[in-house]
Write a protein that holds these residues in place. Structure first.
Motif, short mmCIF file in Angstrom:
data_model
loop_
_atom_site.label_atom_id
_atom_site.label_comp_id
_atom_site.label_asym_id
_atom_site.label_seq_id
_atom_site.Cartn_x
_atom_site.Cartn_y
_atom_site.Cartn_z
N UNK A 1 0.82 -1.21 0.00
CA UNK A 1 0.00 0.00 0.00
C UNK A 1 0.85 1.27 0.00
N UNK A 2 2.12 1.17 0.44
CA UNK A 2 3.00 2.34 0.43
C UNK A 2 3.54 2.61 -0.97
N UNK A 3 3.49 1.61 -1.85
CA UNK A 3 4.05 1.75 -3.18
C UNK A 3 3.02 2.21 -4.20
N UNK B 1 5.62 1.91 -14.75
CA UNK B 1 6.55 1.47 -13.70
C UNK B 1 5.80 1.03 -12.45
N UNK B 2 6.44 0.16 -11.68
CA UNK B 2 5.98 -0.20 -10.35
C UNK B 2 6.99 0.35 -9.36
N UNK B 3 6.51 0.99 -8.32
CA UNK B 3 7.38 1.58 -7.30
C UNK B 3 7.13 0.88 -5.97
N UNK B 4 8.18 0.30 -5.42
CA UNK B 4 8.11 -0.38 -4.12
C UNK B 4 8.74 0.57 -3.10
N UNK B 5 8.05 0.82 -1.99
CA UNK B 5 8.54 1.75 -0.98
C UNK B 5 8.64 1.04 0.36
N UNK B 6 9.80 1.12 0.99
CA UNK B 6 9.97 0.54 2.31
C UNK B 6 10.69 1.51 3.21
N UNK C 1 14.53 5.19 4.27
CA UNK C 1 13.48 4.87 3.29
C UNK C 1 14.16 4.56 1.98
N UNK C 2 13.68 3.52 1.31
CA UNK C 2 14.19 3.18 -0.02
C UNK C 2 13.02 3.03 -0.98
N UNK C 3 13.30 3.29 -2.23
CA UNK C 3 12.33 3.08 -3.30
C UNK C 3 13.00 2.21 -4.36
N UNK C 4 12.31 1.14 -4.77
CA UNK C 4 12.76 0.35 -5.91
C UNK C 4 11.77 0.63 -7.04
N UNK D 1 9.96 9.62 -7.64
CA UNK D 1 10.86 9.01 -6.65
C UNK D 1 11.16 10.01 -5.55
N UNK D 2 11.40 11.28 -5.93
CA UNK D 2 11.64 12.32 -4.91
C UNK D 2 10.43 12.45 -3.99
N UNK D 3 9.23 12.40 -4.55
CA UNK D 3 8.02 12.50 -3.72
C UNK D 3 7.92 11.31 -2.77
N UNK D 4 8.19 10.11 -3.27
CA UNK D 4 8.08 8.91 -2.45
C UNK D 4 9.13 8.91 -1.34
N UNK D 5 10.27 9.52 -1.58
CA UNK D 5 11.32 9.60 -0.56
C UNK D 5 11.19 10.86 0.28
N UNK D 6 10.39 11.80 -0.18
CA UNK D 6 10.40 13.15 0.36
C UNK D 6 9.99 13.36 1.79
N UNK D 7 9.23 12.48 2.38
CA UNK D 7 8.77 12.77 3.73
C UNK D 7 9.78 12.41 4.79
#
Length: 133
Positions: free
Chosen positions: A43-45, A51-56, A72-75, A116-122
């Motif tokens: 649900x975080x991705x 593309x598929x973005x995986x966020x952990x 935090x990492x994004x694949x 990717x910047x948004x997904x890592x941004x917080x």
């Protein structure tokens, strides 16, 4: 004498391991194979058309203070028009800059860097500067 507090770490979201990602062959694997190979983004991705973005992320819990996100990492797994995997990239943050931790590509142009910047941004502050390679 009070009891000593120690940090507890918890992972949230889901990012495939390098071992799992090794099963994804750039230029050969298709989008339909990904759920069996590395799973779908949590649900975080995000599932985007191209593309598929995986966020952990990793959180530190210490005593009564609010939890702190410490990593935090994004694949990002991106696809060509036919659904064949073009790029497999792992991003993280270093001193507030988005950095590429690993990359396997058929095409060196990076798509979705803003996302990717948004997904890592917080976590911390991601500057709008260039992606560090």
């Amino acid at each position: 004498m009070g009891s000593a507090c120690s940090s507890v770490y918890r992972n949230h979201g889901y990012v495939p391991t390098d071992e799992d990602l090794a099963m994804v062959e750039v230029g050969k694997t298709v989008r339909e194979d990904l759920p069996q190979l590395i799973g779908r983004p949590s649900s975080a991705g995000l599932l985007e058309g191209s593309a598929w973005y995986y966020v952990g992320s990793r959180w530190e819990y210490y005593g009564a203070r609010p939890p702190v996100e410490i990593d935090r990492q994004v694949v990002a797994v991106s696809f060509g028009e036919t659904g064949v995997v073009e790029n497999v990239e792992r991003f993280g943050l270093e001193k507030g800059q988005v950095v590429v931790l690993s990359r396997r590509v058929t095409d060196t142009s990076i798509k979705g860097v803003g996302l990717v910047r948004q997904l890592l941004g917080s976590i911390g502050r991601v500057t709008a500067g260039q992606l560090v390679d």
